[in-house]
Scaffold this active site. Sequence first.
Site, PDB file in Angstrom:
ATOM      1  N   GLU A  78      -5.961  13.432  -6.747  1.00 25.31           N
ATOM      2  CA  GLU A  78      -5.699  12.240  -7.566  1.00 25.31           C
ATOM      3  C   GLU A  78      -6.465  12.346  -8.873  1.00 25.31           C
ATOM      4  OE1 GLU A  78      -6.587   8.825  -5.123  1.00 25.31           O
ATOM      5  OE2 GLU A  78      -4.787   9.078  -3.924  1.00 25.31           O
ATOM      6  N   HIS A 121      -4.931  -0.274 -12.322  1.00 26.39           N
ATOM      7  CA  HIS A 121      -4.222   0.926 -11.862  1.00 26.39           C
ATOM      8  C   HIS A 121      -3.092   1.189 -12.842  1.00 26.39           C
ATOM      9  CE1 HIS A 121      -2.167   3.840  -9.413  1.00 26.39           C
ATOM     10  NE2 HIS A 121      -3.140   3.797  -8.525  1.00 26.39           N
ATOM     11  N   ARG A 163      -8.449   6.982 -14.381  1.00 23.99           N
ATOM     12  CA  ARG A 163      -7.611   5.787 -14.522  1.00 23.99           C
ATOM     13  C   ARG A 163      -7.826   4.972 -15.780  1.00 23.99           C
ATOM     14  NH1 ARG A 163      -7.586   3.555  -8.451  1.00 23.99           N
ATOM     15  NH2 ARG A 163      -6.554   5.442  -7.774  1.00 23.99           N
ATOM     16  N   HIS A 223      -6.549  -3.935 -10.295  1.00 21.49           N
ATOM     17  CA  HIS A 223      -6.500  -3.203  -9.024  1.00 21.49           C
ATOM     18  C   HIS A 223      -7.815  -3.240  -8.258  1.00 21.49           C
ATOM     19  CE1 HIS A 223      -5.096  -0.100  -6.306  1.00 21.49           C
ATOM     20  NE2 HIS A 223      -6.110   0.699  -6.621  1.00 21.49           N
ATOM     21  N   ARG A 244     -14.212   3.575 -11.331  1.00 21.24           N
ATOM     22  CA  ARG A 244     -14.201   4.212 -10.013  1.00 21.24           C
ATOM     23  C   ARG A 244     -13.293   5.439  -9.981  1.00 21.24           C
ATOM     24  NH1 ARG A 244     -10.677   3.341  -5.230  1.00 21.24           N
ATOM     25  NH2 ARG A 244      -9.459   2.105  -6.699  1.00 21.24           N
TER      26      ARG A 244
HETATM   27  P1  FAD Z   1     -10.580  -6.134   2.073  1.00 21.64           P
HETATM   28  O1  FAD Z   1      -9.916  -5.045   2.782  1.00 21.64           O
HETATM   29  O2  FAD Z   1      -9.866  -6.738   0.934  1.00 21.64           O
HETATM   30  O3  FAD Z   1     -10.924  -7.291   3.117  1.00 21.64           O
HETATM   31  C1  FAD Z   1     -11.411  -8.525   2.667  1.00 21.64           C
HETATM   32  C2  FAD Z   1     -11.448  -9.489   3.836  1.00 21.64           C
HETATM   33  O4  FAD Z   1     -12.221 -10.642   3.495  1.00 21.64           O
HETATM   34  C3  FAD Z   1     -10.085 -10.020   4.253  1.00 21.64           C
HETATM   35  O5  FAD Z   1     -10.059 -10.068   5.658  1.00 21.64           O
HETATM   36  C4  FAD Z   1     -10.074 -11.446   3.705  1.00 21.64           C
HETATM   37  O6  FAD Z   1      -9.244 -12.350   4.395  1.00 21.64           O
HETATM   38  C5  FAD Z   1     -11.537 -11.805   3.909  1.00 21.64           C
HETATM   39  N1  FAD Z   1     -12.000 -12.933   3.100  1.00 21.64           N
HETATM   40  C6  FAD Z   1     -12.057 -13.025   1.751  1.00 21.64           C
HETATM   41  N2  FAD Z   1     -12.563 -14.224   1.395  1.00 21.64           N
HETATM   42  C7  FAD Z   1     -12.837 -14.888   2.545  1.00 21.64           C
HETATM   43  C8  FAD Z   1     -13.354 -16.174   2.841  1.00 21.64           C
HETATM   44  N3  FAD Z   1     -13.693 -17.061   1.892  1.00 21.64           N
HETATM   45  N4  FAD Z   1     -13.505 -16.534   4.146  1.00 21.64           N
HETATM   46  C9  FAD Z   1     -13.148 -15.689   5.140  1.00 21.64           C
HETATM   47  N5  FAD Z   1     -12.624 -14.469   4.914  1.00 21.64           N
HETATM   48  C10 FAD Z   1     -12.479 -14.071   3.639  1.00 21.64           C
HETATM   49  N6  FAD Z   1      -9.063   2.608  -2.179  1.00 21.64           N
HETATM   50  C11 FAD Z   1      -9.192   3.891  -1.789  1.00 21.64           C
HETATM   51  O7  FAD Z   1     -10.314   4.383  -1.604  1.00 21.64           O
HETATM   52  N7  FAD Z   1      -8.080   4.641  -1.580  1.00 21.64           N
HETATM   53  C12 FAD Z   1      -6.821   4.175  -1.770  1.00 21.64           C
HETATM   54  O8  FAD Z   1      -5.848   4.882  -1.554  1.00 21.64           O
HETATM   55  C13 FAD Z   1      -6.673   2.846  -2.208  1.00 21.64           C
HETATM   56  N8  FAD Z   1      -5.437   2.337  -2.446  1.00 21.64           N
HETATM   57  C14 FAD Z   1      -5.324   1.016  -2.775  1.00 21.64           C
HETATM   58  C15 FAD Z   1      -4.050   0.476  -2.928  1.00 21.64           C
HETATM   59  C16 FAD Z   1      -3.898  -0.873  -3.176  1.00 21.64           C
HETATM   60  C17 FAD Z   1      -2.525  -1.444  -3.359  1.00 21.64           C
HETATM   61  C18 FAD Z   1      -5.042  -1.700  -3.274  1.00 21.64           C
HETATM   62  C19 FAD Z   1      -4.899  -3.172  -3.523  1.00 21.64           C
HETATM   63  C20 FAD Z   1      -6.308  -1.155  -3.149  1.00 21.64           C
HETATM   64  C21 FAD Z   1      -6.462   0.202  -2.902  1.00 21.64           C
HETATM   65  N9  FAD Z   1      -7.720   0.775  -2.754  1.00 21.64           N
HETATM   66  C22 FAD Z   1      -7.835   2.074  -2.375  1.00 21.64           C
HETATM   67  C23 FAD Z   1      -8.921  -0.059  -2.795  1.00 21.64           C
HETATM   68  C24 FAD Z   1      -9.356  -0.378  -1.351  1.00 21.64           C
HETATM   69  O9  FAD Z   1      -8.207  -0.614  -0.576  1.00 21.64           O
HETATM   70  C25 FAD Z   1     -10.239  -1.599  -1.289  1.00 21.64           C
HETATM   71  O10 FAD Z   1     -11.281  -1.488  -2.218  1.00 21.64           O
HETATM   72  C26 FAD Z   1     -10.844  -1.728   0.101  1.00 21.64           C
HETATM   73  O11 FAD Z   1      -9.825  -1.715   1.074  1.00 21.64           O
HETATM   74  C27 FAD Z   1     -11.633  -3.010   0.207  1.00 21.64           C
HETATM   75  O12 FAD Z   1     -12.015  -3.186   1.537  1.00 21.64           O
HETATM   76  P2  FAD Z   1     -12.915  -4.417   1.920  1.00 21.64           P
HETATM   77  O13 FAD Z   1     -13.130  -4.339   3.387  1.00 21.64           O
HETATM   78  O14 FAD Z   1     -14.089  -4.480   1.042  1.00 21.64           O
HETATM   79  O15 FAD Z   1     -12.016  -5.704   1.546  1.00 21.64           O
HETATM   80  C1  SIN Z   2      -3.587   5.062  -5.153  1.00 22.10           C
HETATM   81  O1  SIN Z   2      -3.033   5.440  -4.122  1.00 22.10           O
HETATM   82  O2  SIN Z   2      -3.216   5.372  -6.280  1.00 22.10           O
HETATM   83  C2  SIN Z   2      -4.759   4.160  -5.047  1.00 22.10           C
HETATM   84  C3  SIN Z   2      -5.967   4.957  -4.846  1.00 22.10           C
HETATM   85  C4  SIN Z   2      -7.187   4.155  -5.123  1.00 22.10           C
HETATM   86  O3  SIN Z   2      -7.104   3.017  -5.576  1.00 22.10           O
HETATM   87  O4  SIN Z   2      -8.275   4.707  -4.901  1.00 22.10           O
END
Ligand code: FAD
Ligand code: SIN
Length: 518
Positions: free
Chosen positions: A113, A241, A288, A349, A384
Site C-alpha cells: 500500500e 483517504h 496518503r 478516514h 499514518r
Molecule cells: P472501532 O473499531 O471504531 O470501535 C469503536 C467502538 O466504540 C465501537 O464499538 C463503538 O460502538 C464504540 N463506542 C464509541 N463511542 C461509544 C460510546 N459513547 N459508548 C459506548 N460505545 C461507544 N486500518 C488498518 O490498519 N488497515 C485497514 O485496512 C484499514 N481499513 C479501513 C477501512 C475503512 C473503511 C475504515 C473506516 C477504517 C480503516 N482502517 C484501517 C482504520 C481502522 O479500521 C480503525 O482505525 C480501527 O479499526 C479502529 O479500531 P478501534 O477498536 O479503535 O475502534
Molecule cells: C485501505 O484499504 O485503503 C485502508 C487501509 C488503511 O486505512 O490503513
Amino acid sequence: MQKRFDFLVIGSGIAGLSFALKVAEHGKVLIITKSNEDETNTKYAQGGIAAVWHEHDNFEKHIEDTFNAGANLCDEEAVRTVVTQAPERIKELMELGVAFDKTAEGAFDLAKEGGHTEHRILHYKDATGKEIERALLKKIHEHKNITIVNHYFAIDIITQHHLGKIVTSKTKDITCYGVYVLNIYTQEIETILAKVTCMATGGVGQVYATTTNPLIATGDGIAMVYRAKGHIQDMEFVQFHPTSLYNPGEQPSFLISEAVRGFGAVLRTGNGKEFMQKYDSRGSLAPRDIVARSIDTEMKISGDDHVFLDCRHLDRKGFIEHFPNIYNKCMSLDIDPFKQMIPVVPAAHYLCGGIIVDNNALSSILNLYAVGECARTGLHGANRLASNSLLEAVVYAHNASLDAAQKALQTSFRDDIPNWNAEGTEHAEEMILITQSLKEVQQIMSNYVGIVRSELRLQRAFDRLEIIYKENEALYEQTTISPKLCELRNLICIGYLIIKHAMRRKESIGLHYMADKG
Ligand code: FAD
Ligand code: SIN
C-alpha cells in the site's frame, strides 16, 4: 443501582476486544458498545494489517516507512514498539482464528500500500476488518469472565469532579472511577464502577460531511476525556483517504482500498491523464496525504467532483479474487472496473491524534487507558502509514493489558460515587435542533478544515462553531440525555479540538496543509 467490574471496556472494535480478551485472565470484564457489537470502524477495514513478514523485509524498513509517511513527527519509541511487536501480535490473531489469505504456494499473500517500500500487508480478501471482528467476537462470547452489552452509551467518565472537587487540566491525580452510561433500551442512566477503564471508542470521521467511517465514529471517548480534563494531542492530523467511491448521498462513503493501487490501479483525471507523477515520483502509491492533496488540486483545476481510478489494464481474475466486495459494489452501480474507470474522491478516514497515552496506553488520567484510534500514541506523527492502525490497536491493547492487570490488583472501588443527576431536564421537543446543528458542524469542518486549510478558513470555522457550541450547551442543560444529543455535543468538541490544534501548529506539515504557509 451501581454495577462493579474489575475492567470496564468502552468499545467493541479491535482495540477494545483485544484488551478485553487479555485482561479477562485477571478479573471480571464488562464491554459496552453503543450500537450492535460489530458496528465499528474495524468491521469496515479493507486493506489489512502491516507487519514485517517477507524475507526481503526488515524492521528498520518498516520503521523508516512509518517515519517518512509521518513527516518525521513520529515518536521513536512508539514506532519501534509497534513495528517490532507486530509479528508476535499477528500470530496471536491467527491463533484466535483470524484467517489471512495465502498464495497457491502456501505463503502469506502480502499486499503493498501507499508509502510502504515492501509487500507487508496481511489481509483477508478486501474484508480484513470484518474477519478480525468476527474472530474476536467469537472468542469474547466464549469467555466466562467477559460480559458484552450492546446499546449502552457511555456519557462521561467519573472522576473527583463528580465528588465535588475542582479538577483542571493541571490537576496531577485525576482518577477515573468508572463511567455514567445510558442504557438505550431502558433509557436509564447507570453508574458503572471499575478498577480500570479502557477507552476504545474509535475515530471521529462523522465530524465531516463525507467520510468512510460508520455512524458510530463520533469521537465520544476523546470528548469524554477532554471534558474530564485529560490531555489530548495532534487533533489537526485528520487523514483523508484518497479513494472513496464517488456516489453522492451514500453514507458512509464506500472505500476503494489502497491495495487496489498496490495491485496496479492508476489515478487519472476525467480526460484520462495520469497526474500523480507530477506531484510525487511514487505516483499513485505515494503516502496518503500527498495523494489526497494532489486529487484535491486536480479537482479544483478541472472543476470536477471526482477523479478516476483506472483498473482496466489489471488481471480480471486476480482482481476479483483479491477484491470481491469492491468488484461487486462497483458492478451494483453499473461500473464495470474492466470497462470503465471508477470515480473516486477523498473522504475523511482516520484520526492520527487523540488521547495522549504512554507506552502502556495509560492516559493522563489515573486508571484510564486508551487504545486504538481514540488514542494518540505517537506512532503516526503527522500522517499514518497505511495499515498501521489495526496493528497499533493490537500492540497497545497487549501492553495496556499487562499494566492494567497490575493496576487492578492495587485499586479498590469507591463507595461514595453519586448517581447521575437528571433534575431539571425534559424530553427534546424538536429533533431538528440536533439534526440541523449536526449538518452545520459537518459542513463547517468539510469546507474550512478539510484537506487544505488557511488561517482565514480556520478562524471562520472557529467562530461559526462557537455559536453552535453555545446553542447546544444550553440545549444539553435542559434536555433529557439521548445518544444523538450526546454525539452532537461530542462532535462539536472534536471540531473545536481539530481547529484549536490546527491554529496552534505553526508550520504546514503532513496532513495539516495550510494554503497560506506552503
Ligand atoms: P472501532 O473499531 O471504531 O470501535 C469503536 C467502538 O466504540 C465501537 O464499538 C463503538 O460502538 C464504540 N463506542 C464509541 N463511542 C461509544 C460510546 N459513547 N459508548 C459506548 N460505545 C461507544 N486500518 C488498518 O490498519 N488497515 C485497514 O485496512 C484499514 N481499513 C479501513 C477501512 C475503512 C473503511 C475504515 C473506516 C477504517 C480503516 N482502517 C484501517 C482504520 C481502522 O479500521 C480503525 O482505525 C480501527 O479499526 C479502529 O479500531 P478501534 O477498536 O479503535 O475502534
Ligand atoms: C485501505 O484499504 O485503503 C485502508 C487501509 C488503511 O486505512 O490503513
